[in-house]
Design a protein around this motif. Sequence first.
Motif, mmCIF file in Angstrom:
data_model
loop_
_atom_site.group_PDB
_atom_site.id
_atom_site.type_symbol
_atom_site.label_atom_id
_atom_site.label_comp_id
_atom_site.label_asym_id
_atom_site.label_seq_id
_atom_site.Cartn_x
_atom_site.Cartn_y
_atom_site.Cartn_z
ATOM 1 N N ARG A 15 -2.249 -32.441 -19.027
ATOM 2 C CA ARG A 15 -2.041 -32.874 -17.637
ATOM 3 C C ARG A 15 -3.232 -33.709 -17.141
ATOM 4 O O ARG A 15 -3.064 -34.764 -16.519
ATOM 5 C CB ARG A 15 -1.851 -31.642 -16.739
ATOM 6 N N CYS B 138 -3.333 -37.623 -15.981
ATOM 7 C CA CYS B 138 -3.764 -37.993 -14.625
ATOM 8 C C CYS B 138 -4.924 -38.982 -14.637
ATOM 9 O O CYS B 138 -5.506 -39.280 -13.584
ATOM 10 C CB CYS B 138 -4.168 -36.745 -13.844
ATOM 11 N N SER C 204 -6.613 -29.619 -7.119
ATOM 12 C CA SER C 204 -6.053 -30.552 -6.134
ATOM 13 C C SER C 204 -4.530 -30.680 -6.304
ATOM 14 O O SER C 204 -4.009 -30.543 -7.406
ATOM 15 C CB SER C 204 -6.707 -31.924 -6.341
ATOM 16 N N ASP C 205 -3.847 -31.003 -5.205
ATOM 17 C CA ASP C 205 -2.407 -31.297 -5.283
ATOM 18 C C ASP C 205 -2.181 -32.643 -5.949
ATOM 19 O O ASP C 205 -1.084 -32.938 -6.404
ATOM 20 C CB ASP C 205 -1.802 -31.389 -3.860
ATOM 21 N N ASP C 206 -3.229 -33.474 -5.953
ATOM 22 C CA ASP C 206 -3.085 -34.834 -6.455
ATOM 23 C C ASP C 206 -4.303 -35.200 -7.326
ATOM 24 O O ASP C 206 -5.135 -36.034 -6.949
ATOM 25 C CB ASP C 206 -2.973 -35.791 -5.246
ATOM 26 N N PRO C 207 -4.406 -34.581 -8.507
ATOM 27 C CA PRO C 207 -5.571 -34.824 -9.363
ATOM 28 C C PRO C 207 -5.753 -36.290 -9.733
ATOM 29 O O PRO C 207 -6.887 -36.774 -9.847
ATOM 30 C CB PRO C 207 -5.295 -34.001 -10.625
ATOM 31 N N ARG C 208 -4.658 -37.016 -9.869
ATOM 32 C CA ARG C 208 -4.753 -38.437 -10.233
ATOM 33 C C ARG C 208 -5.563 -39.212 -9.197
ATOM 34 O O ARG C 208 -6.440 -40.015 -9.543
ATOM 35 C CB ARG C 208 -3.339 -39.021 -10.356
ATOM 36 N N SER C 209 -5.272 -38.958 -7.914
ATOM 37 C CA SER C 209 -6.000 -39.677 -6.851
ATOM 38 C C SER C 209 -7.463 -39.262 -6.814
ATOM 39 O O SER C 209 -8.340 -40.095 -6.567
ATOM 40 C CB SER C 209 -5.381 -39.392 -5.484
ATOM 41 N N VAL C 210 -7.731 -37.983 -7.024
ATOM 42 C CA VAL C 210 -9.135 -37.527 -6.993
ATOM 43 C C VAL C 210 -9.912 -38.182 -8.139
ATOM 44 O O VAL C 210 -11.009 -38.713 -7.930
ATOM 45 C CB VAL C 210 -9.236 -35.979 -7.074
#
Length: 228
Positions: A25, A29, A203-209
């Motif tokens: 995952r 991401c 995070s709910d959005d690891p890609r953005s972080v």
Amino acid sequence: MSYSAKIGPSILSSDLACLGSECVRMMECGADYLHLDVMDGHFVPNITFGHPMVECLRKCVGPDPFFDMHMMVSRPEQWVAPMAAAGASQYTFHLEATTNAGNLIKEIRQSGMKVGLAIKPGTTVEELAPWASQIDMALVMTVEPGFGGQKFMEDMMPKVSWLRSQFPSLDIEVDGGVGPSTIHKCAEAGANMIVSGNAVVSSDDPRSVIAMLRTAVSEAIQKRSLDR
Ligand SMILES: O=C(CO)[C@@H](O)[C@H](O)COP(=O)(O)O
Ligand SMILES: [Fe+2]
């Protein structure tokens, strides 16, 4: 300037029953590498996993992802060969855990892995400096090693700045409490390899972080190159 921004999630903060899928995952991401925390219950007051787990993770993710092994263990010499055989890419040991760093660096290289050298918050950067020309990466710990989810120690940043000024092309990693609220300090100081556990994995959005952390570091690198 030969270094670039790289983000390596620490999977210590993830569901440990699902480490394989968590590694997959994180790579999906946008992670540049994976930071795997090995703790022996002796060098630090916590236990995680060893080379048998690394071998399984390597099978799970395939040959490409870079495994940065953060070896929080006493007698790091004893795990070099097993970790290399298990598929580790880089062996990052603690200066405090050995009396013969020079020999250990040689052994790691002979085993085919890259060499990382870590220092705890209480260890000065001058103690690391004599080895800097022989290693691939210096790790400045920004928490006491042992646990994820601790508070970032901003007072470690002078160590990073000093290393960057002395060794302009060295990979410099920070680890502990690093996320969107602390990344700018790390980036300005000159860190380019960023370990982030809780801030990414939970995070709910690891890609953005991950993207945000990389942008902050890339911008700081670009600024430094323009200032030179
Ligand atoms: O080595 C360690 C802790 O000893 C780290 O790799 C942490 O696991 C990073 O997690 P966060 O502090 O980012 O949550
Ligand atoms: Fe770590």
